[in-house]
Design an enzyme around this catalytic site. Structure first.
Site: not given
Lengths: 340, 340
Positions: B140, B219
């Site tokens: 990711c 994130h």
């Protein structure tokens, strides 16, 4: 003769500064100012710290078992300097009283820079603050950045600094804070930290981005620095280790890879409230590539400005003529850098 | 005729890839592989997704009300490609089976790069993956960094990149994770993200520092980029906006200043599971100073690699000859960038 000092405001910073003053051989804590009684004043009272309250409020304190030593007026009449550790913005309001009485005053980083004649960092501009009547000790993140940058600048030269500041959400005693999110603080660049650093180092090329995360223990900084010449990890470690105000941790070797483990380390050392006065720099997170330097450090927001507050008192009252002179005493007495 | 595809492993990535495959006009989800029955297989079954299980395990699934469509062997005999979304490291073990059967296979970022012939990012190296039998879709954070860097490199030129990655601790469905700490991940520089970016862009000068914080949503990256020439905020916004895979949010204007608010926005839009396939770049956090560019972006770890997985299937099976061709379909069908 010890210099008589008062602390106005007894929160996170105020109580720590008051206790530190009491330990200094050249300072005398005449008393603290409290406006309303709470658990912290009880602890102070039991420690023998003289409590001063607004006239007419004596009864409220006596009800909870605290006998005030006198009124705020009386306290201010007996000192030469007040450390104003009241909530951000309140210090500027209080300043009028200090001016009227001709008192020197220290303000904290929550105040606007123009409250004082100089914004202060021991390792950067001690001499500039000598004899100044109004000094502002910059906030926790700014103090930590300035220690790092001024030291590196003196020994190696700093061309520019780019820092990402991962802020704790609240102090441990607070009941509120963000949960399960990362918040821009503020949603623009630079954050106030770069602006605040420039109150001490106006010519520095610095940019800061700040994010708040749901923790209470410490801030973490990732700092990218371009130095004025090529350097090496050894030189950087040697430079940072030249002051007790920065601790270079052999993190990986001793298993300290998080802020919670740094705090546990401080607790195990028996530090009161686990206070960490030092920038904690991870040795294994220092990266050097020619003139490019990356440093990662943790900053204990509650405690890091305490040594600088003590130094700033000495600067205002000219009790020490140089940073080295004040730090020798402050750091030994507070055991900064594990000196004793 | 639709290309027959299987998904092996039905966790966070597997279930999303499976559902995405079912929506694509040129792909057919022949079935998924489950080894043990749990709530996720019940949901899949109710959606009409064919479930394949190891021979002899049929009874265990029937007990919880799931009637398998057949065995893993039967599924693998009916497809031309398997998306291996099993836990990190398991994919490499599974590879033997794909090799024996002559099946193409996609691996995820949790696998070592050498499991595949190429590590993949649609916007960086689609053509390099054309017809490859084994492709690894990077993880990711790496996917998000690569989208940004390759796009900026193509339009403006990237000399070097320095990123601070503030990682979520766990996915929302997990019960465990760090609490009230910031953890070095790892306690050295660079983090694996820089190394992983280099599996796609071997010549890029990139350094990454990663910290884990106690959140589950997204994130956050703070990326400092040195461009090959001077640029401007407008040019950067125009460049990033040229792909639906990156959304430039007018954050301050619409009050989205945290990952939790981005997620709420996606929930309000009615996105299934609030999945966010796009890099979310804050417009107000883009700073340009000559050739120096700062970008802050949020990355939804559960969803961001899904479009790239679909593209990688097309690359392996040569169902689309260019990144533009596959993205046109993927992004329209998944509504990436709010295209419909």
């Amino acid at each position: 003769m010890k210099a008589p000092v008062a602390v106005n405001g007894y929160g996170t910073i105020g109580k720590r500064v008051a206790e530190a003053i009491r330990q200094m051989p050249d300072l005398e804590l005449k008393g603290i100012v409290k406006y309303t009684p709470d658990y912290s004043v009880l602890v102070a009272y039991r420690q023998g710290i003289p409590i001063y309250v607004p006239k007419g409020k004596e009864g409220v304190f006596e009800e909870v078992g605290v006998k005030p030593s006198g009124t705020v007026d009386e306290l201010f009449g007996s000192v030469s300097l007040v450390v104003d550790a009241s909530p951000g913005g309140k210090g500027a309001q209080n300043k009028r009283v200090y001016v009227e009485r001709g008192l020197s005053a220290l303000f904290e980083g929550g105040e606007s820079p123009d409250v004082a004649e100089v914004s202060f960092s021991t390792l950067c501009n001690y001499r500039q603050a000598l004899g100044k009547k109004y000094i502002r000790v910059v906030s926790c993140n700014t103090t930590a950045l300035l220690r790092l940058i001024c030291l590196l600048d003196r020994h190696i030269g700093v061309r520019k600094a780019r820092a990402v500041i991962v802020r704790r959400a609240s102090d441990p005693k607070e009941d509120k804070g963000i949960v399960n999110t990362v918040k821009l603080d503020p949603p623009s660049i630079p954050s106030h930290h770069a602006i605040d650093v420039k109150t001490v180092l106006p010519d520095l090329d610095i940019e800061t981005v700040a994010l708040i995360v749901p923790t209470t223990l410490m801030h973490v900084h990732v700092v990218h620095i371009q130095t004025k010449r090529s350097t090496s990890i050894d030189e950087v470690v040697e430079t940072l280790s030249s002051t007790p105000r920065i601790v270079v941790l052999e993190g990986a070797k001793i298993g300290i890879d998080s802020t919670s483990k740094i705090v546990e380390f401080a607790r195990d050392l028996g530090r009161k409230r686990y206070d960490i006065y030092e920038n904690v720099v991870w040795r294994d997170m220092i990266k050097v590539n020619g003139d490019e330097l990356t440093i990662v450090q943790a900053v204990h927001q509650e405690a890091i400005v305490i040594p600088e507050n003590i130094d700033a008192i000495r600067a205002a009252l000219r009790l020490a003529e140089s940073a080295e002179e004040t730090m020798r005493v402050t750091d030994k007495v507070l055991n900064v850098g594990l000196q004793r």
